[in-house]
Design an enzyme around this catalytic site. Sequence first.
Site, PDB file in Angstrom:
ATOM      1  CB  SER A   1      -0.837   0.146   1.176  1.00 45.54           C
ATOM      2  OG  SER A   1      -1.950   0.684   1.496  1.00 45.54           O
ATOM      3  CG  ASP A   2       2.833   4.867  -1.654  1.00 51.02           C
ATOM      4  OD1 ASP A   2       4.309   4.564  -1.213  1.00 51.02           O
ATOM      5  OD2 ASP A   2       2.783   6.231  -2.931  1.00 51.02           O
ATOM      6  CB  THR A   3      -0.629   6.986   1.990  1.00 43.80           C
ATOM      7  OG1 THR A   3      -1.674   5.912   2.104  1.00 43.80           O
ATOM      8  CG2 THR A   3      -2.143   8.501   1.775  1.00 43.80           C
TER       9      THR A   3
END
Length: 250
Positions: free
Chosen positions: A93-95
């Site tokens: 995941s990445d934000t």
Amino acid sequence: MLEGTTTIYHNPLLPRFSSIVLASSSPRRQELIQSLGLKLPIKLAPTYVDETYEKEWQPHQIVEQLSLRKAHAAAAKLQQQLSEEGALLVIGSDTIVVKDSEVLGKPEDEQEARRMLSRLQGSRHQVFTGLACTWVSSKSQTLSEADCSFETYQMGRTGSFQMRSSAAERLPYEAIGHTVSEVTFREMSGQEIADYTASGYPLDKAGAYGIQGIGAIFIERIEGDFYSVMGLPINLLYMMLRRFGISPLE
């Protein structure tokens, strides 16, 4: 295609997963995935990948590709440790935060954190969170795009994801998607920005803030998925896990 059913897809060709692996060192993401109460054990495999990207990429492309990059890196490392019968589902995941088309990642230092917060205060911005799921076994191999079929599912106005399957067997091997939320900050004084930055909390967070903890005092409004802003889109994760025969409701 609109994704809204509660079907859990039990594909007999999928391996029996022994664990779910989160390719992250983020305490927030660890806490969120543990909150699902999945029957499979959750393991951690922090990855450190190249997070550069092409200038022409749109925000959703950035978070999707970086999420997939993390999942692939963890899967490649773990495959060497698997027994002949073992199989793992790996999640990356990445934000990022986007303000007026500028991508705000993690600040490099306190000065950059103050600059970011000064831009965000008293206004609205977008938070994009990407998610990727892939599985690995001792025998699994990477498929080329020519060998794959692709199905895209829309999740209302919040986001979407794509399932990638082997064209010949219709065996799902990868899911990749994103969510987007809008966050409004109240006006912040210079002293508040300085004090929050000095606390150290902003330095490991996209956009120099976290929606949980002290950062919550600056947030006036959220439109979208709270958990995506926190770092792991639980609804999107659930939709993906079902495609691999995994559900917290079983």
